[in-house]
Write a protein that holds these residues in place. Structure first.
Motif, PDB file in Angstrom:
ATOM      1  N   SER A 118       0.789  -1.063   0.106  1.00  0.00           N
ATOM      2  CA  SER A 118       0.001   0.161   0.213  1.00  0.00           C
ATOM      3  C   SER A 118       1.053   1.045   0.175  1.00  0.00           C
ATOM      4  N   THR A 119       2.213   0.954   0.533  1.00  0.00           N
ATOM      5  CA  THR A 119       2.609   2.027   0.820  1.00  0.00           C
ATOM      6  C   THR A 119       3.499   2.245  -0.740  1.00  0.00           C
ATOM      7  N   ASP A 120       3.632   1.715  -1.617  1.00  0.00           N
ATOM      8  CA  ASP A 120       5.077   1.108  -2.245  1.00  0.00           C
ATOM      9  C   ASP A 120       5.981   1.239  -2.588  1.00  0.00           C
ATOM     10  N   LYS A 121       6.815   0.928  -1.461  1.00  0.00           N
ATOM     11  CA  LYS A 121       7.938   1.680  -1.341  1.00  0.00           C
ATOM     12  C   LYS A 121       9.052   0.278  -0.887  1.00  0.00           C
ATOM     13  N   TYR A 122       8.961  -0.862  -0.988  1.00  0.00           N
ATOM     14  CA  TYR A 122       9.689  -2.286  -1.190  1.00  0.00           C
ATOM     15  C   TYR A 122      10.565  -2.263  -1.762  1.00  0.00           C
ATOM     16  N   ARG A 269      -4.124 -19.108   7.373  1.00  0.00           N
ATOM     17  CA  ARG A 269      -3.260 -18.289   7.590  1.00  0.00           C
ATOM     18  C   ARG A 269      -3.620 -18.198   8.762  1.00  0.00           C
ATOM     19  N   ILE A 270      -2.323 -17.874  10.142  1.00  0.00           N
ATOM     20  CA  ILE A 270      -2.989 -17.610  11.364  1.00  0.00           C
ATOM     21  C   ILE A 270      -2.269 -16.194  11.870  1.00  0.00           C
ATOM     22  N   GLY A 271      -0.782 -15.582  10.741  1.00  0.00           N
ATOM     23  CA  GLY A 271      -1.073 -14.531  11.006  1.00  0.00           C
ATOM     24  C   GLY A 271      -1.970 -13.558   9.976  1.00  0.00           C
ATOM     25  N   PRO A 272      -1.327 -12.027   9.510  1.00  0.00           N
ATOM     26  CA  PRO A 272      -1.716 -11.075   8.550  1.00  0.00           C
ATOM     27  C   PRO A 272      -1.721 -12.068   7.780  1.00  0.00           C
ATOM     28  N   ASP A 273      -2.245 -10.866   6.231  1.00  0.00           N
ATOM     29  CA  ASP A 273      -1.796 -10.826   4.191  1.00  0.00           C
ATOM     30  C   ASP A 273      -1.082 -10.219   4.171  1.00  0.00           C
ATOM     31  N   PRO A 274      -0.012 -10.708   3.803  1.00  0.00           N
ATOM     32  CA  PRO A 274       0.928  -9.932   3.368  1.00  0.00           C
ATOM     33  C   PRO A 274       1.041  -8.887   2.552  1.00  0.00           C
ATOM     34  N   ASP A 275      -0.629  -8.847   1.408  1.00  0.00           N
ATOM     35  CA  ASP A 275      -0.926  -8.253   0.659  1.00  0.00           C
ATOM     36  C   ASP A 275      -1.745  -7.076   1.228  1.00  0.00           C
ATOM     37  N   THR A 276      -1.976  -6.882   2.566  1.00  0.00           N
ATOM     38  CA  THR A 276      -2.499  -5.659   2.802  1.00  0.00           C
ATOM     39  C   THR A 276      -2.647  -5.520   4.482  1.00  0.00           C
ATOM     40  N   PHE A 277      -0.814  -6.389   5.210  1.00  0.00           N
ATOM     41  CA  PHE A 277      -1.438  -5.878   6.546  1.00  0.00           C
ATOM     42  C   PHE A 277      -0.343  -4.213   6.148  1.00  0.00           C
ATOM     43  N   VAL A 278      -0.271  -3.579   7.259  1.00  0.00           N
ATOM     44  CA  VAL A 278       0.573  -2.406   7.389  1.00  0.00           C
ATOM     45  C   VAL A 278       1.231  -2.824   9.414  1.00  0.00           C
ATOM     46  N   ARG A 279       0.532  -2.404   9.931  1.00  0.00           N
ATOM     47  CA  ARG A 279       0.711  -1.915  11.277  1.00  0.00           C
ATOM     48  C   ARG A 279      -0.039  -2.989  11.912  1.00  0.00           C
TER      49      ARG A 279
END
Length: 280
Positions: A118-122, A269-279
């Motif tokens: 979402s921030t497009d900085k990777y 998954r148990i953890g967050p979705d990498p496509d949407t996770f921010v914080r």
């Protein structure tokens, strides 16, 4: 007291560096307890510690290396650049801050913790990582929680392939397709939440295998990861479990036993979705 040498197998990364296949994770270890817990893990034989700036316990990891009587080069240290440190300049500052907290002049592996599309900085963050490796501040560079599209983009735009992708991976969520992509690209798979936060430990297929080998369910799952070729770092704060999780090199799972665990896939998954996770 200096801990005894270990015989943990290593995996060769694409850059020629060696990474111990079994490590000790400090995710959710309280900062005030990290030095003690990690020291005990090092004294039990672990030589690979996985931390992150977001865990807020890097300082305890650095203290533990000294407390265990080890030299810096005796311990493989991984840390991670968190989401609010994305961007070329910020990522470079973030590693230097981590090095200060770890009390070392380099880490062995530096990872982008999440892609945060979402921030497009990777991509800019990855460009900084390439320079940090060239500067000798990290021996190897990699990513964590990257999906195939994220991997393809950073490789296409920089020409540099991550040595590692650290992903959620356990018997209920095996990510076979992503692991195949890793193999095709020469990326080593690291597994976080390798025991599904303990949820797989009562699984009948796993407990039956554990009983057959005179091992715990956790030891069986760690052994499954190792035989798949994953780098794995279980976390515990109890001494018995710390030692038990390290005692996984004196037995071997058969093809049928591996298949029985493979058949548990599909829980998600148990953890967050990498496509949407921010914080968090």
């Amino acid at each position: 007291m200096t801990p005894p040498p270990t015989t943990v197998p290593t995996v060769t990364l694409s850059d020629g560096e060696q990474i111990p296949q079994l490590g000790f994770g400090v995710f959710q270890v309280p900062p005030r307890d990290t030095a003690d817990v990690t020291t005990r893990a090092l004294l039990a034989g672990y030589r690979h510690i996985d931390t992150a700036s977001a865990y807020r316990n890097e300082a305890g990891v650095g203290q533990a290396v000294h407390a265990a009587g080890l030299q810096r080069d005796d311990v493989y240290i991984t840390t991670k650049c968190f989401n609010d440190d994305h961007g070329f300049d910020q990522a470079k500052r973030a590693l230097r801050a981590s090095l200060d907290r770890l009390e070392t002049d380099h880490v062995d592996l530096y990872l982008i913790h999440w892609p945060v599309p979402s921030t497009d900085k990777y991509v800019d963050t990855w460009k900084a990582f390439v320079e940090l490796q060239q500067e000798g501040l990290t021996r190897s560079i990699g990513v964590s929680n990257f999906q195939p599209a994220h991997l393809d983009r950073i490789i296409a735009e920089t020409g540099v392939t991550p040595a590692v992708n650290q992903i959620e991976l356990h018997p209920y969520f095996q990510q076979a397709g992503l692991r195949r992509d890793h193999a095709d690209l020469g990326i080593v798979t690291e597994a976080w939440s390798p025991l599904a936060q303990g949820r797989v430990l009562d699984e009948p297929a796993i407990t039956a295998i554990a009983e057959a080998h005179g091992k715990s369910a956790g030891q069986v799952v760690i052994r499954w990861h190792l035989q798949l070729g994953n780098v794995v770092f279980p976390k515990s704060v109890t001494q018995e479990r710390i030692e038990q999780n390290f005692d996984v090199f004196d037995f071997h799972l058969s093809a049928d036993e591996m298949a029985a665990i493979d058949a548990l896939d599909g829980g998600g998954r148990i953890g967050p979705d990498p496509d949407t996770f921010v914080r968090p």
